[in-house]
Design an enzyme around this catalytic site. Sequence first.
Site, PDB file in Angstrom:
ATOM      1  N   TYR A  91       0.850  -1.187   0.000  1.00  0.00           N
ATOM      2  CA  TYR A  91       0.000   0.000   0.000  1.00  0.00           C
ATOM      3  C   TYR A  91       0.890   1.243   0.000  1.00  0.00           C
ATOM      4  O   TYR A  91       2.046   1.196   0.438  1.00  0.00           O
ATOM      5  CB  TYR A  91      -0.970  -0.006   1.177  1.00  0.00           C
ATOM      6  CG  TYR A  91      -0.367  -0.052   2.558  1.00  0.00           C
ATOM      7  CD1 TYR A  91      -0.074   1.120   3.248  1.00  0.00           C
ATOM      8  CD2 TYR A  91      -0.123  -1.273   3.199  1.00  0.00           C
ATOM      9  CE1 TYR A  91       0.458   1.083   4.531  1.00  0.00           C
ATOM     10  CE2 TYR A  91       0.410  -1.322   4.480  1.00  0.00           C
ATOM     11  CZ  TYR A  91       0.695  -0.143   5.141  1.00  0.00           C
ATOM     12  OH  TYR A  91       1.224  -0.183   6.408  1.00  0.00           O
ATOM     13  N   ASP A  97      11.327   1.238   5.215  1.00  0.00           N
ATOM     14  CA  ASP A  97      12.160   0.317   5.981  1.00  0.00           C
ATOM     15  C   ASP A  97      11.501  -1.048   6.107  1.00  0.00           C
ATOM     16  O   ASP A  97      12.168  -2.091   6.017  1.00  0.00           O
ATOM     17  CB  ASP A  97      12.476   0.901   7.360  1.00  0.00           C
ATOM     18  CG  ASP A  97      11.235   1.308   8.149  1.00  0.00           C
ATOM     19  OD1 ASP A  97      10.163   1.509   7.545  1.00  0.00           O
ATOM     20  OD2 ASP A  97      11.345   1.449   9.383  1.00  0.00           O
TER      21      ASP A  97
END
EC number: 2.7.1.33
Length: 247
Positions: A91, A97
């Site tokens: 999404y 990260d």
Amino acid sequence: MSRLVLAIGNSRWHWGIFSRDQAPQFWDAIAPHQPFSRSDLATFLQAQDPAIVADTPIAIASVVPQQLALLPEDWPQRRLQLRDVPLTNCYPQLGLDRAIALYEAGCQAGWPVLMIDCGTAITINAGDAEGQFAGGAILPGVTLQLRSLAQGTAALPSVEISAEGDRWGMDTQSAIASGVIYGIAGALRGFIEDWRSHHPQRPIYFTGGDGELLAKLLTDLPDIRVEPHLLLHGIDRLAQAMMTDPD
């Protein structure tokens, strides 16, 4: 030639040096408050490895975009973005990260895989058999929970967390430590057991500053792997792939 990687987190900068001739080097530094000059950055890096030369490109993944302005503009940089990670079904707001570390776990162990990053926040990240992002969860990390207790409750003492602590605290400090550490471990166990009900005998990766600590509380579960620098390995892997295939 050495390869520099940098993961910019909420409170710390995580650095890595990779090369063909020696084992990777890793270190952390508190996020700077002032911009680096070109010479300051060179001095900082050469204190870690004298072989680093000025203009060695830095591959960067940042969850704090405004901190990128602290690096000298004329220093070669490759700033990774979510679209650079070959992980589908992400999404748009998925943390860079999280995506990189999950991708690296999949590259190391194959798919499906579960990756748990234990930093300021704890993120639980699932990848399916096709190498797609398959959902996850976010909960407050160890330090964040301790800070919340300290801010919300008068006269609570400072607390040190240990995986060897007694579950049944006999004073305020040990009771707080137990509540935080075993509470988090219990939550993680629930997610792991649910995921393993669909993907038995697949590995679970722990990473982040508290990854090793929390993994120690779950050693009865099979194939728990601790890789403190999973994100930095992932940044390096992606940067090398982009150099080979810049398109």
